[in-house]
Design a protein around this motif. Structure first.
Motif, PDB file in Angstrom:
ATOM      1  N   VAL A   1      80.907  35.432  14.332  1.00  9.45           N
ATOM      2  CA  VAL A   1      80.089  33.942  14.344  1.00  9.45           C
ATOM      3  C   VAL A   1      79.483  34.256  12.242  1.00  9.45           C
ATOM      4  O   VAL A   1      78.475  34.794  12.920  1.00  9.45           O
ATOM      5  CB  VAL A   1      80.304  33.199  14.976  1.00  9.45           C
ATOM      6  N   LEU A   2      79.359  33.751  11.592  1.00 10.86           N
ATOM      7  CA  LEU A   2      78.412  33.359  10.612  1.00 10.86           C
ATOM      8  C   LEU A   2      77.897  32.539  10.652  1.00 10.86           C
ATOM      9  O   LEU A   2      78.086  31.783  10.218  1.00 10.86           O
ATOM     10  CB  LEU A   2      78.620  34.289   9.170  1.00 10.86           C
ATOM     11  N   LYS A   3      76.928  31.985   9.941  1.00  9.87           N
ATOM     12  CA  LYS A   3      76.098  30.797   9.359  1.00  9.87           C
ATOM     13  C   LYS A   3      75.758  31.270   8.177  1.00  9.87           C
ATOM     14  O   LYS A   3      75.704  32.277   7.125  1.00  9.87           O
ATOM     15  CB  LYS A   3      75.137  30.636  10.533  1.00  9.87           C
TER      16      LYS A   3
ATOM     17  N   PRO B   1      74.433  36.689   9.924  1.00 13.70           N
ATOM     18  CA  PRO B   1      75.078  37.152  10.981  1.00 13.70           C
ATOM     19  C   PRO B   1      74.929  36.599  12.139  1.00 13.70           C
ATOM     20  O   PRO B   1      73.454  36.046  12.672  1.00 13.70           O
ATOM     21  CB  PRO B   1      75.541  38.662  11.458  1.00 13.70           C
ATOM     22  N   VAL B   2      75.249  35.736  12.936  1.00 18.08           N
ATOM     23  CA  VAL B   2      75.621  35.082  14.731  1.00 18.08           C
ATOM     24  C   VAL B   2      75.209  36.102  15.808  1.00 18.08           C
ATOM     25  O   VAL B   2      74.643  35.703  16.996  1.00 18.08           O
ATOM     26  CB  VAL B   2      75.476  33.631  14.339  1.00 18.08           C
ATOM     27  N   LEU B   3      76.864  35.883  15.625  1.00 14.64           N
ATOM     28  CA  LEU B   3      77.147  37.010  16.819  1.00 14.64           C
ATOM     29  C   LEU B   3      78.330  37.725  16.246  1.00 14.64           C
ATOM     30  O   LEU B   3      79.278  37.506  15.301  1.00 14.64           O
ATOM     31  CB  LEU B   3      77.787  35.984  17.656  1.00 14.64           C
ATOM     32  N   ALA B   4      78.526  38.728  16.551  1.00 13.02           N
ATOM     33  CA  ALA B   4      79.689  39.909  16.056  1.00 13.02           C
ATOM     34  C   ALA B   4      79.803  39.952  17.516  1.00 13.02           C
ATOM     35  O   ALA B   4      79.632  40.797  18.653  1.00 13.02           O
ATOM     36  CB  ALA B   4      79.022  40.687  15.561  1.00 13.02           C
ATOM     37  N   ASP B   5      81.790  40.891  18.038  1.00 13.76           N
ATOM     38  CA  ASP B   5      82.412  40.855  19.325  1.00 13.76           C
ATOM     39  C   ASP B   5      83.650  41.837  18.594  1.00 13.76           C
ATOM     40  O   ASP B   5      84.525  41.106  18.292  1.00 13.76           O
ATOM     41  CB  ASP B   5      83.074  39.179  19.799  1.00 13.76           C
TER      42      ASP B   5
END
Length: 198
Positions: A40-42, A29-33
């Motif tokens: 956003v996953l990488k 995980p990079v960002l969760a909203d």
């Protein structure tokens, strides 16, 4: 009581019933909203990406043709087509807070996260305009799609989208004229086909 989460792992898998991990690509995980119901996953290695450009969801209008690629029920790839029935809807259900549009495309459980595409009026090419979010259980033909304009900001800043007071319809319609760029052909959906106006 007495339990705690030790590790959470997310993989790209071939189906929801496949519980193997060997050889699968792990995601971080990079960002969760949570308000947008998006993350956003990488990956540790490059992936083949969908060959589509980002569109502008604010340019959608009632009747525009949209289509989604996904895995309904998590069992098979499918291609669903429908029309925009409401181009602008502020979704505040279940604690969410994001801009949506509504489509009558036959989307089902398992389609969540599917890319939703529309034909560009300027190029005639498919463009990404949203991400399928949910559908109303007690209704038919009411699929909710997160507008790509909010997602674009998340991807550019890697921060949750800024949420401001919703503007009126005139504010959203600014610059939406089909023939705004003089001298260039304009493409639009018509009777299931792509029409060209000059």
């Amino acid at each position: 009581n007495g339990a705690r989460k030790v590790r959470e792992a997310v993989y790209i898998v071939s189906s929801e019933t496949d519980d193997r991990t060997a050889g699968f690509i792990e995601l971080a995980p990079v960002l969760a909203d949570p308000l947008a119901d998006l993350a956003v996953l990488k990956t540790s290695r490059p992936l083949q990406v969908l060959p589509f450009r980002f569109g502008r969801s604010a340019e959608l209008a009632v009747g525009d043709l949209v289509f989604a690629r996904g895995y309904p029920l998590g069992v098979m790839p499918a291609f669903n087509v429908g029309r925009v029935t409401n181009p602008s809807h502020q979704d505040t259900d279940s604690g969410w807070d994001h801009q949506d549009f509504i489509t009558d495309a036959a989307l089902n459980s398992g389609n969540s996260g599917s890319p939703v595409l529309a034909i560009s009026r300027l190029t005639g090419e498919p463009e990404l305009v949203g991400i399928f979010h949910a559908h109303y259980r007690s209704a038919t033909g009411m699929g909710v799609v997160v507008a790509i304009d909010e997602v674009r900001e998340m991807l550019e800043t890697l921060r949750p989208a800024r949420r401001e007071a919703a503007g009126g319809p005139d504010e959203r319609a600014e610059g939406r004229g089909l023939l705004a760029e003089h001298g260039k052909p304009v493409y639009f959906p018509f009777a299931g086909l792509t029409a060209r106006a000059v």
